[in-house]
Design an enzyme around this catalytic site. Structure first.
Site, PDB file in Angstrom:
ATOM      1  N   CYS A 113      52.317 -66.051 -29.471  1.00  0.00           N
ATOM      2  CA  CYS A 113      52.211 -66.544 -28.105  1.00  0.00           C
ATOM      3  C   CYS A 113      51.198 -67.691 -27.996  1.00  0.00           C
ATOM      4  O   CYS A 113      51.390 -68.746 -28.567  1.00  0.00           O
ATOM      5  CB  CYS A 113      51.874 -65.378 -27.175  1.00  0.00           C
ATOM      6  N   HIS A 114      50.113 -67.489 -27.272  1.00  0.00           N
ATOM      7  CA  HIS A 114      49.066 -68.502 -27.117  1.00  0.00           C
ATOM      8  C   HIS A 114      48.004 -68.418 -28.226  1.00  0.00           C
ATOM      9  O   HIS A 114      47.080 -69.221 -28.258  1.00  0.00           O
ATOM     10  CB  HIS A 114      48.372 -68.352 -25.759  1.00  0.00           C
ATOM     11  N   GLY A 115      48.129 -67.452 -29.126  1.00  0.00           N
ATOM     12  CA  GLY A 115      47.163 -67.267 -30.204  1.00  0.00           C
ATOM     13  C   GLY A 115      46.892 -68.501 -31.049  1.00  0.00           C
ATOM     14  O   GLY A 115      45.767 -68.686 -31.527  1.00  0.00           O
ATOM     15  N   TRP A 117      46.161 -71.364 -30.260  1.00  0.00           N
ATOM     16  CA  TRP A 117      45.028 -72.152 -29.762  1.00  0.00           C
ATOM     17  C   TRP A 117      43.786 -71.906 -30.615  1.00  0.00           C
ATOM     18  O   TRP A 117      43.026 -72.829 -30.915  1.00  0.00           O
ATOM     19  CB  TRP A 117      44.716 -71.783 -28.312  1.00  0.00           C
TER      20      TRP A 117
END
Length: 188
Positions: A113-115, A117
Site C-alpha cells: 500500500c503506502h509502505g 514511502w
C-alpha cells in the site's frame, strides 16, 4: 503456503499509529502460521493503534521499541501501509536507519500500500519494480522506481502489493521470499 517452513525466521513489523490494520494482521498471521516469530517494532513503546481505512481500529502491544530494536536480530522486515503510518515513519530518522539496515544487509522486505514511502527515504527503490497504492506512483517514479499496477511484484528480495485486496497474493509471495532469506541477500 502450508509447506513453507519459516520456523527459524524472526520478522520485524515496523509500524506506528494509524497503520492499515488488515495489512499488518493478515501478513502477521500468515507468517506465524508458517512458523515465523514476529515482533511489532515501533517508535512508540507501549502500543499502537491500527486503522480500518478511515476508522480507528484495534490496539496492539509493541513487542520492541524502535529505540531498543536491533536490526541484526531480525531476518526479514514487513512494512504495512495506511496513509499516516508510513508518512510518520519516513520522517523518523531512527525508523529510516532501521529500514536501511535491512536494505544494506540484503534481507528480504515485504511492503504494501503506502509502505513504499518509507523505502523511498532509504534511497533503495531506484531501478526497482514495485507495486503500491496508486497515489504513490509519481513518488516512486520520481525516486527512480518502475511503478507496476499488479497485485504483487517480486523484485529480488523485495515483495510489494497495492492494497488490502491483494493480501492473499502478497502473503503467498512474502512467505515464498522469506523462506529463501538465507539465499537472497543482494538487495543493497
Amino acid at each position: 503456503m502450508a509447506n513453507q517452513d519459516l520456523s527459524t525466521l524472526k520478522v520485524a513489523i515496523l509500524v506506528t499509529d494509524a497503520f492499515e490494520q488488515v495489512e499488518m494482521t493478515q501478513p502477521q498471521q500468515a507468517l506465524k502460521q508458517a512458523g515465523a516469530e514476529t515482533h511489532i517494532v515501533s517508535p512508540k513503546s507501549d502500543r499502537v493503534q491500527g486503522w480500518n481505512h478511515f476508522d480507528k481500529g484495534d490496539f496492539f502491544p509493541v513487542d520492541v521499541s524502535l529505540e531498543q530494536a536491533n536490526p541484526s536480530d531480525y531476518d526479514a522486515l514487513l512494512l504495512p501501509g495506511g496513509v499516516a503510518n508510513p508518512d510518520q515513519l519516513r520522517v523518523n530518522d531512527r525508523a529510516i536507519a532501521f529500514v536501511k539496515s535491512f536494505v544494506e544487509a540484503g534481507k528480504p522486505i515485504a511492503v504494501i500500500c503506502h509502505g513504499p514511502w518509507t523505502l523511498i527515504e532509504t534511497d533503495v527503490v531506484r531501478g526497482r519494480r514495485l507495486a503500491s497504492w496508486p497515489s504513490l506512483k509519481t513518488d516512486l517514479q520520481n525516486a527512480g522506481a518502475e511503478w507496476v499496477n499488479q497485485e504483487v511484484v517480486v523484485d529480488g528480495n523485495l515483495v510489494s502489493s497495492r492494497k488490502p485486496d491483494d493480501i492473499p497474493a502478497f502473503n503467498r509471495e512474502m512467505i515464498k521470499l522469506f523462506s529463501q532469506s538465507g539465499k537472497v541477500r543482494q538487495m543493497a
